[in-house]
Enzyme design. Structure first.
Site, PDB file in Angstrom:
ATOM      1  N   HIS A 190      82.971  29.588  23.736  1.00  0.00           N
ATOM      2  CA  HIS A 190      83.334  28.332  23.071  1.00  0.00           C
ATOM      3  C   HIS A 190      83.912  28.636  21.688  1.00  0.00           C
ATOM      4  CE1 HIS A 190      82.050  25.503  26.025  1.00  0.00           C
ATOM      5  NE2 HIS A 190      80.762  25.775  25.941  1.00  0.00           N
ATOM      6  N   HIS A 211      80.450  19.252  32.395  1.00  0.00           N
ATOM      7  CA  HIS A 211      79.871  20.334  33.191  1.00  0.00           C
ATOM      8  C   HIS A 211      80.131  20.103  34.680  1.00  0.00           C
ATOM      9  CE1 HIS A 211      77.663  20.506  29.360  1.00  0.00           C
ATOM     10  NE2 HIS A 211      77.643  21.802  29.578  1.00  0.00           N
ATOM     11  N   HIS A 247      78.767  32.688  27.533  1.00  0.00           N
ATOM     12  CA  HIS A 247      79.298  31.328  27.668  1.00  0.00           C
ATOM     13  C   HIS A 247      79.495  30.685  26.299  1.00  0.00           C
ATOM     14  CE1 HIS A 247      79.340  27.157  29.509  1.00  0.00           C
ATOM     15  NE2 HIS A 247      78.929  26.879  28.284  1.00  0.00           N
ATOM     16  N   GLU A 248      78.457  30.722  25.477  1.00  0.00           N
ATOM     17  CA  GLU A 248      78.522  30.013  24.195  1.00  0.00           C
ATOM     18  C   GLU A 248      79.500  30.665  23.215  1.00  0.00           C
ATOM     19  OE1 GLU A 248      77.212  27.070  23.354  1.00  0.00           O
ATOM     20  OE2 GLU A 248      76.617  26.927  25.451  1.00  0.00           O
ATOM     21  N   GLU A 292      84.394  24.024  29.278  1.00  0.00           N
ATOM     22  CA  GLU A 292      83.160  24.498  29.913  1.00  0.00           C
ATOM     23  C   GLU A 292      83.459  25.529  30.997  1.00  0.00           C
ATOM     24  OE1 GLU A 292      80.094  24.076  29.081  1.00  0.00           O
ATOM     25  OE2 GLU A 292      80.570  22.679  27.457  1.00  0.00           O
TER      26      GLU A 292
END
Length: 602
Positions: free
Chosen positions: A402, A495, A398-399, A431
């Site tokens: 980004h 989110h 996920h990160e 997100e």
């Protein structure tokens, strides 16, 4: 949570990629949406000629592109599709000043003819005045006060992100006391009125301030189960290969015993006969280091992980290497997913290492993508509410996604509140993409200790058994994630709002209704009760990636994302294909349609 990384935009403008300096620019590969770095040898398809044609087209079609006198376009990347279309992503300056929200993508045909534009600002970026009323010193003082830290040098910019463009100062603030871990922020001050136009963190926190408050109110204690110590194979001892002469450093094969994914293979660097470094030469030198309990945002200051045995960790937090094993494994598996699926060479598609630091700060219950460090930062937990380092696989996927978004569309929230919570559809889309590709990292890794699924954060130990989920987002009661679009979504917390596009992706991939996939039960509803038949995860993922890299910009909202994915589906599979029709059905199933497109969104 994601920060908009305005500061990184300014850096990108400063280190201009000239038309003659794009040898490492990303080019599209096969019709699956693959990207690879290469220079074309065909006449008219070199990076320089494509950039020159796109720049000329932007000025020639000024009514459509919004490019005006005083603007300068700097190429960020070039993509050439298998069918011959070209896409050039530009960042913009106006009278020499970086333009925040001035990014655009020029689309060209095989013959370099202009075919369209995707632009962030739908208005002129020329400010009403270029004369500042505030001095740089005044802007720095105000930025230090609102950012609660030490202000750097103020730079004049044009802020075109919301409404009419305005002259402003952009100020970096370090050692900010506005978050649980002091970091850097970017504060933008109106150069005429002195108003704070934005005050945003430069790091992407996985757990938002709002969620952390909710968990504290509920009294939840997150103590996810970790692995057990496993015997290391004797074949990996240093003595096994010590007999022959070796010139160091060399690539070595080691084993790590992680906190969350069991015993895993690690490719490391052997620096001497009995000395190994947790650095992967086969993945551009990707490395994990120890922040030593400090809030470091400089990777070079992190302590290197070394061992004499090429065995790392013991499956428990008692060994500092254990968290590093999870981090290094997660980072390399994320790189592997992007490379084997899209041909993407690293987070920024430039063949450079990805990096991570574990044991970041003291009692930090979060994980971050940090643009200042250009790396992943993992806290150890606060020892109270969160008792383990946040190094689980889908968190890393996920990160790091980004980081991919920052290297492409740079999707930004429309506002940030005083507590650091972010709002707006572009931020929600960011997100969502992080969740979509983060779940794909799990599918790509296919680790038996971390079975792949469409759940996010299922190994965190939450009472609801997951943090978010793509099939039925509103089952997440912690963040109040939503299933369908409504006019209120445009200012939803990012989110919560992410559920709209995550839900559309799941419906595109797997379809609606009940099903069991890989041992996990799903039941995906639709807004109007319609039935959607999925086209498969591979095609859905290719469409969303192509949309991100070619048709999304910093202000893309859900209705824009619908158009972007339709264009991507047409590129990959044809405008009359089942895939194209299903993209339209999936967005309609989350109530994103042509009919309800807001008249004014940015």
């Amino acid at each position: 949570m994601r920060g908009p990384h305005i500061r990184s935009l300014a850096v990108a403008v400063a280190v201009t990629t000239a038309a003659t300096g794009l040898a490492g620019t990303a080019f599209a590969g096969p019709a699956t949406g693959t990207d690879h770095a290469a220079a074309s040898t065909d006449t008219g398809t070199s990076a320089a000629s494509v950039v020159a044609a796109a720049r000329a087209a932007a000025f020639a079609h000024a009514t459509a592109t919004g490019v005006t006198r005083g603007d300068e376009l700097r190429a960020q990347d070039v993509l050439i599709d298998p069918e011959g279309a070209r896409h050039v992503r530009f960042i913009r300056t106006h009278q020499g000043m970086p333009v925040l929200g001035g990014d655009l993508v020029i689309h060209l045909s095989h013959r370099l003819a202009y075919t369209g534009v995707t632009r962030a600002a739908d208005h002129s970026v020329a400010p009403a005045t270029t004369q500042a009323e505030l001095t740089a010193d005044q802007a720095e003082a105000k930025a230090a006060a609102v950012g609660k830290g030490d202000a750097g040098t103020a730079e004049l910019v044009v802020d075109a992100r919301s409404g009419a463009a305005a002259l402003a100062y952009q100020v970096p603030v370090s050692d900010s006391a506005t978050a649980e871990a002091a970091g850097t922020r970017t504060v933008v001050i109106d150069a005429v009125t002195g108003k704070v136009r934005s005050n945003t963190p430069d790091s992407d926190e996985f757990l938002s301030p709002k969620l952390l408050d909710t968990l504290r109110e509920r009294g939840e204690t997150l103590d996810p189960a970790t692995g057990t110590v496993a015997a290391q194979p004797k074949s990996l001892t240093a003595a096994a290969a010590a007999a022959r002469a070796v010139h160091y450093p060399v690539t070595a094969s080691g084993t790590g015993t992680s906190l969350f994914v069991g015993k895993v293979p690690l490719t490391t660097t052997r620096t001497a006969r009995t000395s190994y470094l947790l650095k992967d030469p086969t993945r551009w030198g990707t490395e994990t280091r120890d922040a030593k309990g400090q809030e470091l945002e400089n990777f070079a200051q992190g302590k290197k992980f070394t061992t004499t045995t090429n065995k790392w960790g013991n499956g428990a937090v008692s060994h500092r290497d254990s968290a590093a094993v999870d981090a290094q494994y997660g980072i390399t598996k994320t790189l592997d997913f992007y490379k084997k699926t899209f041909g993407r060479k690293g987070i920024e598609n430039n063949g450079k290492a990805a990096r991570g630091m574990v044991h970041f700060g003291r009692k930090v219950a979060n994980a971050f993508w940090d643009s200042t460090c250009d790396c992943m930062l993992y806290g150890d937990g606060d020892g109270d509410m969160f008792k383990k380092p946040l190094v689980v696989l889908d968190v890393t996927g996920h990160e790091l996604t980004h980081g991919v978004v920052d290297a492409t569309a740079k999707l930004e929230p429309t506002r940030v509140d005083a507590d650091g919570n972010q709002y707006g559809e572009a931020g929600s889309l960011n997100e969502s993409l992080a969740d979509i590709f983060g779940s794909n990292v799990e599918f790509s890794a296919n680790n038996a200790k971390n079975p792949p699924n469409y759940l996010i954060g299922e190994k965190l130990g939450l009472a609801q058994k997951f943090l978010r989920r793509l099939d039925h987002p509103s089952l997440d009661k912690l963040e109040g994630t939503i299933d369908y679009w409504s006019p209120q979504t445009y200012d939803a917390e990012v989110h919560a709002g992410s559920g709209v596009s995550s839900h559309a992706y799941y419906l595109l991939a797997e379809g609606s209704g009940r099903k069991t996939i890989g041992g996990f039960a799903y039941d995906s509803p639709t807004y109007d009760g319609s039935t959607v038949t999925g086209i498969g995860r591979a095609k859905a993922t290719a469409i969303f990636y192509r949309a991100l890299t070619r048709y999304m910009v910093s202000t893309t909202d859900f209705h824009d994302a619908r158009l972007a994915t339709l264009k991507a589906a047409a590129d990959l599979y044809g405008a009359n294909s089942t895939a194209y029709q299903t993209v339209d059905q999936a967005w309609a199933a989350v109530n994103v349609t042509v009919a309800n497109t807001p008249a004014a969104r940015h």
